[in-house]
Scaffold this motif. Structure first.
Motif, PDB file in Angstrom:
ATOM      1  N   LEU A  44      16.300 -11.040  -1.307  1.00  0.00           N
ATOM      2  CA  LEU A  44      15.075 -10.262  -1.179  1.00  0.00           C
ATOM      3  C   LEU A  44      14.764  -9.552  -2.487  1.00  0.00           C
ATOM      4  O   LEU A  44      15.651  -9.029  -3.148  1.00  0.00           O
ATOM      5  CB  LEU A  44      15.202  -9.212  -0.069  1.00  0.00           C
ATOM      6  CG  LEU A  44      15.360  -9.745   1.341  1.00  0.00           C
ATOM      7  CD1 LEU A  44      15.586  -8.591   2.307  1.00  0.00           C
ATOM      8  CD2 LEU A  44      14.139 -10.535   1.752  1.00  0.00           C
ATOM      9  N   ASN A  45      13.497  -9.544  -2.838  1.00  0.00           N
ATOM     10  CA  ASN A  45      13.047  -8.821  -4.015  1.00  0.00           C
ATOM     11  C   ASN A  45      12.115  -7.721  -3.523  1.00  0.00           C
ATOM     12  O   ASN A  45      10.964  -7.977  -3.168  1.00  0.00           O
ATOM     13  CB  ASN A  45      12.329  -9.760  -4.985  1.00  0.00           C
ATOM     14  CG  ASN A  45      11.960  -9.068  -6.264  1.00  0.00           C
ATOM     15  OD1 ASN A  45      11.769  -7.854  -6.294  1.00  0.00           O
ATOM     16  ND2 ASN A  45      11.843  -9.825  -7.336  1.00  0.00           N
ATOM     17  N   TYR A  46      12.625  -6.507  -3.451  1.00  0.00           N
ATOM     18  CA  TYR A  46      11.864  -5.411  -2.867  1.00  0.00           C
ATOM     19  C   TYR A  46      10.607  -5.079  -3.672  1.00  0.00           C
ATOM     20  O   TYR A  46       9.598  -4.686  -3.105  1.00  0.00           O
ATOM     21  CB  TYR A  46      12.749  -4.176  -2.714  1.00  0.00           C
ATOM     22  CG  TYR A  46      13.795  -4.368  -1.642  1.00  0.00           C
ATOM     23  CD1 TYR A  46      13.436  -4.352  -0.296  1.00  0.00           C
ATOM     24  CD2 TYR A  46      15.121  -4.614  -1.957  1.00  0.00           C
ATOM     25  CE1 TYR A  46      14.373  -4.554   0.688  1.00  0.00           C
ATOM     26  CE2 TYR A  46      16.068  -4.815  -0.979  1.00  0.00           C
ATOM     27  CZ  TYR A  46      15.685  -4.774   0.353  1.00  0.00           C
ATOM     28  OH  TYR A  46      16.612  -4.980   1.324  1.00  0.00           O
ATOM     29  N   ILE A  47      10.670  -5.262  -4.963  1.00  0.00           N
ATOM     30  CA  ILE A  47       9.485  -4.994  -5.791  1.00  0.00           C
ATOM     31  C   ILE A  47       8.351  -5.937  -5.386  1.00  0.00           C
ATOM     32  O   ILE A  47       7.210  -5.504  -5.211  1.00  0.00           O
ATOM     33  CB  ILE A  47       9.810  -5.159  -7.289  1.00  0.00           C
ATOM     34  CG1 ILE A  47      10.915  -4.189  -7.726  1.00  0.00           C
ATOM     35  CG2 ILE A  47       8.569  -4.977  -8.131  1.00  0.00           C
ATOM     36  CD1 ILE A  47      10.559  -2.743  -7.593  1.00  0.00           C
ATOM     37  N   GLU A  48       8.658  -7.206  -5.213  1.00  0.00           N
ATOM     38  CA  GLU A  48       7.632  -8.160  -4.813  1.00  0.00           C
ATOM     39  C   GLU A  48       7.100  -7.840  -3.423  1.00  0.00           C
ATOM     40  O   GLU A  48       5.892  -7.927  -3.173  1.00  0.00           O
ATOM     41  CB  GLU A  48       8.182  -9.583  -4.848  1.00  0.00           C
ATOM     42  CG  GLU A  48       8.359 -10.128  -6.249  1.00  0.00           C
ATOM     43  CD  GLU A  48       8.912 -11.542  -6.254  1.00  0.00           C
ATOM     44  OE1 GLU A  48       9.106 -12.138  -5.163  1.00  0.00           O
ATOM     45  OE2 GLU A  48       9.151 -12.064  -7.352  1.00  0.00           O
ATOM     46  N   LEU A  49       7.978  -7.463  -2.497  1.00  0.00           N
ATOM     47  CA  LEU A  49       7.540  -7.142  -1.146  1.00  0.00           C
ATOM     48  C   LEU A  49       6.611  -5.933  -1.137  1.00  0.00           C
ATOM     49  O   LEU A  49       5.577  -5.934  -0.470  1.00  0.00           O
ATOM     50  CB  LEU A  49       8.749  -6.872  -0.252  1.00  0.00           C
ATOM     51  CG  LEU A  49       9.651  -8.073   0.030  1.00  0.00           C
ATOM     52  CD1 LEU A  49      10.878  -7.638   0.805  1.00  0.00           C
ATOM     53  CD2 LEU A  49       8.898  -9.137   0.796  1.00  0.00           C
ATOM     54  N   VAL A  50       6.968  -4.906  -1.886  1.00  0.00           N
ATOM     55  CA  VAL A  50       6.135  -3.703  -1.951  1.00  0.00           C
ATOM     56  C   VAL A  50       4.804  -4.025  -2.622  1.00  0.00           C
ATOM     57  O   VAL A  50       3.747  -3.559  -2.189  1.00  0.00           O
ATOM     58  CB  VAL A  50       6.878  -2.571  -2.696  1.00  0.00           C
ATOM     59  CG1 VAL A  50       5.960  -1.407  -2.990  1.00  0.00           C
ATOM     60  CG2 VAL A  50       8.074  -2.110  -1.882  1.00  0.00           C
ATOM     61  N   GLU A  52       3.214  -6.911  -2.685  1.00  0.00           N
ATOM     62  CA  GLU A  52       2.393  -7.679  -1.750  1.00  0.00           C
ATOM     63  C   GLU A  52       1.752  -6.758  -0.714  1.00  0.00           C
ATOM     64  O   GLU A  52       0.580  -6.914  -0.369  1.00  0.00           O
ATOM     65  CB  GLU A  52       3.234  -8.761  -1.073  1.00  0.00           C
ATOM     66  CG  GLU A  52       3.607  -9.901  -1.987  1.00  0.00           C
ATOM     67  CD  GLU A  52       4.573 -10.874  -1.346  1.00  0.00           C
ATOM     68  OE1 GLU A  52       4.841 -10.762  -0.125  1.00  0.00           O
ATOM     69  OE2 GLU A  52       5.061 -11.764  -2.063  1.00  0.00           O
ATOM     70  N   GLU A  53       2.521  -5.797  -0.206  1.00  0.00           N
ATOM     71  CA  GLU A  53       1.978  -4.845   0.768  1.00  0.00           C
ATOM     72  C   GLU A  53       0.874  -4.001   0.121  1.00  0.00           C
ATOM     73  O   GLU A  53      -0.171  -3.760   0.730  1.00  0.00           O
ATOM     74  CB  GLU A  53       3.091  -3.940   1.284  1.00  0.00           C
ATOM     75  CG  GLU A  53       2.628  -2.976   2.352  1.00  0.00           C
ATOM     76  CD  GLU A  53       3.753  -2.129   2.896  1.00  0.00           C
ATOM     77  OE1 GLU A  53       3.461  -1.008   3.323  1.00  0.00           O
ATOM     78  OE2 GLU A  53       4.918  -2.581   2.884  1.00  0.00           O
ATOM     79  N   TYR A  54       1.086  -3.591  -1.119  1.00  0.00           N
ATOM     80  CA  TYR A  54       0.083  -2.808  -1.848  1.00  0.00           C
ATOM     81  C   TYR A  54      -1.208  -3.627  -2.016  1.00  0.00           C
ATOM     82  O   TYR A  54      -2.305  -3.117  -1.799  1.00  0.00           O
ATOM     83  CB  TYR A  54       0.640  -2.401  -3.213  1.00  0.00           C
ATOM     84  CG  TYR A  54      -0.390  -1.838  -4.154  1.00  0.00           C
ATOM     85  CD1 TYR A  54      -0.841  -0.533  -4.011  1.00  0.00           C
ATOM     86  CD2 TYR A  54      -0.912  -2.604  -5.192  1.00  0.00           C
ATOM     87  CE1 TYR A  54      -1.793  -0.003  -4.864  1.00  0.00           C
ATOM     88  CE2 TYR A  54      -1.863  -2.094  -6.054  1.00  0.00           C
ATOM     89  CZ  TYR A  54      -2.292  -0.791  -5.885  1.00  0.00           C
ATOM     90  OH  TYR A  54      -3.243  -0.279  -6.736  1.00  0.00           O
ATOM     91  N   GLN A  55      -1.059  -4.894  -2.379  1.00  0.00           N
ATOM     92  CA  GLN A  55      -2.222  -5.756  -2.564  1.00  0.00           C
ATOM     93  C   GLN A  55      -2.995  -5.889  -1.253  1.00  0.00           C
ATOM     94  O   GLN A  55      -4.227  -5.864  -1.231  1.00  0.00           O
ATOM     95  CB  GLN A  55      -1.804  -7.146  -3.073  1.00  0.00           C
ATOM     96  CG  GLN A  55      -1.271  -7.153  -4.472  1.00  0.00           C
ATOM     97  CD  GLN A  55      -2.359  -6.932  -5.509  1.00  0.00           C
ATOM     98  OE1 GLN A  55      -3.452  -6.480  -5.229  1.00  0.00           O
ATOM     99  NE2 GLN A  55      -2.036  -7.255  -6.734  1.00  0.00           N
ATOM    100  N   GLU A  56      -2.278  -6.045  -0.147  1.00  0.00           N
ATOM    101  CA  GLU A  56      -2.925  -6.175   1.159  1.00  0.00           C
ATOM    102  C   GLU A  56      -3.664  -4.881   1.522  1.00  0.00           C
ATOM    103  O   GLU A  56      -4.788  -4.930   2.029  1.00  0.00           O
ATOM    104  CB  GLU A  56      -1.882  -6.518   2.231  1.00  0.00           C
ATOM    105  CG  GLU A  56      -2.469  -6.850   3.577  1.00  0.00           C
ATOM    106  CD  GLU A  56      -3.371  -8.070   3.560  1.00  0.00           C
ATOM    107  OE1 GLU A  56      -4.339  -8.063   4.343  1.00  0.00           O
ATOM    108  OE2 GLU A  56      -3.130  -9.007   2.783  1.00  0.00           O
TER     109      GLU A  56
END
Length: 76
Positions: A44-50, A52-56
């Protein structure tokens, strides 16, 4: 220690400078302990997950803002 003078005025004494090597030596690898071997990487890459959530969230905010503008425009 060397005395330093400039224009008949004494400045701080000079001291010998130890020159260090700019070469970086890798530390020796220690054998892995049992606890390190049991740890599994999640992938898991938490930076990418966060991100993506920010973009959404940004997308939703823009859509909501556009809808609000359209609603206000119709009532005028």
């Amino acid at each position: 220690i060397i005395q330093v003078w400039k224009e008949e005025r004494r400045l701080k004494d000079a001291v010998v400078m130890v020159q260090r090597s700019m070469k970086w030596d890798k530390p020796e690898e220690s054998p892995k302990s049992e606890s390190e071997e049991r740890i599994q990487k999640t992938g898991l890459n938490y930076i990418e997950l966060v991100y993506e959530e920010y973009q959404e969230q940004q997308k939703q905010n823009h859509q909501n803002g556009f809808v609000n503008l359209m609603e206000k425009g119709e009532s005028v």
